[in-house]
Write a protein that holds these residues in place. Structure first.
Motif, short mmCIF file in Angstrom:
data_model
loop_
_atom_site.label_atom_id
_atom_site.label_comp_id
_atom_site.label_asym_id
_atom_site.label_seq_id
_atom_site.Cartn_x
_atom_site.Cartn_y
_atom_site.Cartn_z
N GLU A 58 -4.90 13.19 0.04
CA GLU A 58 -5.67 12.89 -1.17
C GLU A 58 -7.13 12.59 -0.82
OE1 GLU A 58 -5.73 10.36 -5.26
OE2 GLU A 58 -4.04 10.00 -3.93
N GLU A 114 -10.51 14.80 -2.07
CA GLU A 114 -11.72 14.27 -2.70
C GLU A 114 -12.97 14.66 -1.90
OE1 GLU A 114 -12.25 13.38 -5.56
OE2 GLU A 114 -14.21 12.42 -5.50
N ASN A 139 -13.66 18.18 -2.60
CA ASN A 139 -14.21 18.24 -3.95
C ASN A 139 -15.72 17.97 -3.94
OD1 ASN A 139 -14.01 18.39 -6.77
ND2 ASN A 139 -13.81 16.18 -6.95
N GLY A 168 -18.68 20.72 -4.55
CA GLY A 168 -19.68 20.54 -5.60
C GLY A 168 -21.06 20.92 -5.11
N PHE A 171 -23.92 29.71 -13.94
CA PHE A 171 -23.02 28.56 -13.83
C PHE A 171 -21.78 28.96 -13.04
CE2 PHE A 171 -19.75 25.58 -15.45
CZ PHE A 171 -20.38 24.41 -15.10
N LEU A 218 -15.80 25.60 -10.72
CA LEU A 218 -15.16 25.16 -9.48
C LEU A 218 -13.70 24.81 -9.75
CD1 LEU A 218 -17.90 22.58 -8.42
CD2 LEU A 218 -17.79 24.98 -7.80
N ILE A 265 -10.07 22.83 -8.78
CA ILE A 265 -9.65 21.59 -8.13
C ILE A 265 -9.07 21.99 -6.77
CG2 ILE A 265 -8.01 19.68 -8.24
CD1 ILE A 265 -8.27 19.82 -11.31
N ASP A 315 -10.51 9.13 -13.17
CA ASP A 315 -10.59 10.17 -12.15
C ASP A 315 -9.16 10.46 -11.70
OD1 ASP A 315 -11.06 11.63 -9.64
OD2 ASP A 315 -13.12 10.90 -9.80
N ASP A 316 -8.84 11.74 -11.47
CA ASP A 316 -7.48 12.05 -11.04
C ASP A 316 -7.24 11.66 -9.59
OD1 ASP A 316 -9.39 14.18 -10.71
OD2 ASP A 316 -7.78 15.41 -9.91
N SER A 317 -8.30 11.45 -8.85
CA SER A 317 -8.14 11.07 -7.44
C SER A 317 -8.20 9.55 -7.29
CB SER A 317 -9.25 11.72 -6.61
OG SER A 317 -9.38 11.05 -5.37
N SER A 318 -7.14 8.97 -6.74
CA SER A 318 -7.14 7.51 -6.56
C SER A 318 -8.20 7.11 -5.53
CB SER A 318 -5.76 7.03 -6.11
OG SER A 318 -5.49 7.42 -4.80
N ILE A 319 -8.47 7.99 -4.58
CA ILE A 319 -9.51 7.73 -3.58
C ILE A 319 -10.88 7.65 -4.27
CG2 ILE A 319 -10.71 8.66 -1.55
CD1 ILE A 319 -7.93 7.81 -0.83
N ALA A 320 -11.10 8.60 -5.17
CA ALA A 320 -12.38 8.63 -5.89
C ALA A 320 -12.54 7.38 -6.74
CB ALA A 320 -12.47 9.88 -6.76
N ASP A 357 -14.85 11.35 -14.47
CA ASP A 357 -14.89 12.53 -13.60
C ASP A 357 -14.82 13.79 -14.47
OD1 ASP A 357 -14.70 14.15 -11.30
OD2 ASP A 357 -12.51 14.08 -11.34
N THR A 413 -13.84 17.21 -13.18
CA THR A 413 -12.74 18.10 -12.84
C THR A 413 -11.44 17.32 -12.75
OG1 THR A 413 -13.51 17.88 -10.58
CG2 THR A 413 -13.97 19.96 -11.66
N MET A 414 -10.66 17.37 -13.81
CA MET A 414 -9.34 16.76 -13.83
C MET A 414 -8.36 17.76 -14.43
SD MET A 414 -10.03 12.81 -15.04
CE MET A 414 -10.98 13.18 -16.51
N PRO A 415 -7.10 17.73 -13.99
CA PRO A 415 -6.13 18.66 -14.57
C PRO A 415 -5.84 18.29 -16.03
CG PRO A 415 -5.07 17.16 -13.02
CD PRO A 415 -6.54 16.90 -12.94
N TYR A 453 -15.04 17.27 -19.69
CA TYR A 453 -15.72 17.84 -20.86
C TYR A 453 -14.87 17.61 -22.12
CZ TYR A 453 -18.59 20.38 -17.43
OH TYR A 453 -19.43 20.71 -16.41
N ALA A 490 -18.70 15.56 -8.70
CA ALA A 490 -19.09 16.29 -7.50
C ALA A 490 -19.82 17.58 -7.89
CB ALA A 490 -17.85 16.62 -6.66
N ASP A 491 -19.48 18.08 -9.07
CA ASP A 491 -20.14 19.30 -9.56
C ASP A 491 -21.51 18.89 -10.10
OD1 ASP A 491 -21.00 21.60 -10.75
OD2 ASP A 491 -19.21 21.93 -11.95
N ALA A 507 -24.13 21.79 -15.61
CA ALA A 507 -23.10 20.78 -15.86
C ALA A 507 -23.75 19.51 -16.41
CB ALA A 507 -22.33 20.49 -14.57
N LYS A 535 -21.40 12.36 -6.98
CA LYS A 535 -20.48 11.83 -5.96
C LYS A 535 -21.00 12.22 -4.58
CE LYS A 535 -16.02 11.94 -8.34
NZ LYS A 535 -14.70 12.58 -8.32
#
Lengths: 202, 122
Positions: free
Chosen positions: A12, A16, A19, A23, A36, A39, A41, B9-14, B54, B56-58, B63, B83-84, B89, B104
């Motif tokens: 994980e 990140e 990611n 970016g 544009f 990206l 996941i 955020d979908d990432s727990s690290i983030a 965040d 980018t999330m599933p 957005y 990150a994007d 964006a 990020k």
């Protein structure tokens, strides 16, 4: 045979970091192409070398592809491969400012885009882990080659490879490319330790 | 009253990286959301002052969250953390009502500056 060389936490954390690196890569590509960039996941998995070809077909389909390869060295080593499905290449020479759609121009475009992606993504990860990184010059390893023939098991030195998959899509045209990172087992373990240190430091 | 912050955020690290970047002296409560739908659900309950979102999330991405947040006229300031970092964006999220766009990995000083601009000092 288990192919999981990274723990869930390590995977994980890497996702990140990829990611973030991606970016930066996307922003660079968007600037070059003035469009544009969408990206994906990132997905991280460990794959037995023997299964790598079918994994690539799963990623990009079984059509013809071109690809570039670039080796990297930081506190772990590996190689990055950028795969371009052939049908998405139409018109790209115009976007990149070339007059003609020649083989030479195409090769240069693939090397240029690949170089930006790999530098931003892998270099970005190393940077976030507090490491320096160095890269070989990118080389064209496939030109209109069936995807299943891109990587042969005998070319993969490790029993297990780390597959980092991301892809970039240009919204205005049918262009996409895939970045995969391959690392041998010992380097995956070194990366895992670096990721542990990173997570502990948060 | 402590400021109520939501980190989506979908990432727990983030999420961890962002929470770590919030200045330690702030009087805040922090809640977390692991996807866009959870983030919206928390906002709909009405107790989110500032959401770090965040992109980018599933399933429902950032957005989509911004769009719904605006359509439903939900309370709370939204700061996109992404990150994007493409200019387009940044323009898109501003059009959708985000007050700021933070790159990020997050920088603690930037978060403080953005909130100060909106008169939030902790």
């Amino acid at each position: 045979m288990s192919t999981d060389l990274l723990t869930e936490d390590q995977r994980e954390a890497l996702q990140e970091l990829v990611n973030i690196g991606m970016g930066q890569a996307g922003a660079s590509i968007a600037q070059v192409l003035d469009e544009f960039v969408k990206l994906s996941i990132p997905r991280i998995s460990s794959v037995a070398a023997a299964n790598l070809s079918q994994e690539i077909v799963r990623l990009v389909g079984d059509a013809d592809v071109s690809a570039i390869r670039q080796a990297f060295t930081t506190e772990f080593r590996g190689e990055a491969i950028v795969i371009y499905p052939e049908q998405s290449m139409a018109g790209l020479h115009e976007v990149m400012g070339y007059d003609a759609d020649t083989k030479e121009n195409k090769g240069e475009i693939l090397l240029d885009i690949g170089n930006i992606l790999v530098g931003a993504c892998v270099g970005g990860i190393a940077n976030l882990l507090g490491m320096l990184s160095a890269f070989s010059a990118p080389t064209l390893i496939a030109d209109q080659t069936p995807a299943y023939r891109l990587l042969k098991p005998e070319h993969i030195q490790a029993r297990v490879a780390l597959l980092v998959e991301v892809y970039f899509v240009l919204e205005e045209r049918d262009f996409r490319c895939h970045l995969i990172i391959l690392m041998p087992e010992t380097d995956i373990l070194a990366l895992g330790q670096a990721l542990d240190r990173f997570v502990d430091g948060i | 009253m402590p400021l109520s912050i939501l980190v989506a955020d979908d990432s727990s690290i983030a999420r961890k990286m962002l929470i770590k970047a919030l200045p330690a002296h702030w009087d805040i409560t922090v809640a977390q959301a692991a996807d866009g739908n959870q983030a919206l659900a928390a906002c709909r309950q009405g107790n989110v002052d500032v959401m770090f979102l965040d992109l980018t999330m599933p399933d429902l991405d950032g957005y989509g969250v911004l769009q719904a947040h605006r359509d439903e006229d939900l309370n709370g300031l939204v700061i996109v953390v992404s990150a994007d970092i493409q200019e387009q964006a940044q323009v898109r999220v501003r059009e959708l009502g985000a007050i700021a766009f933070i790159q990020k990995p997050v920088d603690a000083g930037k978060i403080e500056r953005v909130l100060k601009e909106y008169g939030i000092q902790l």
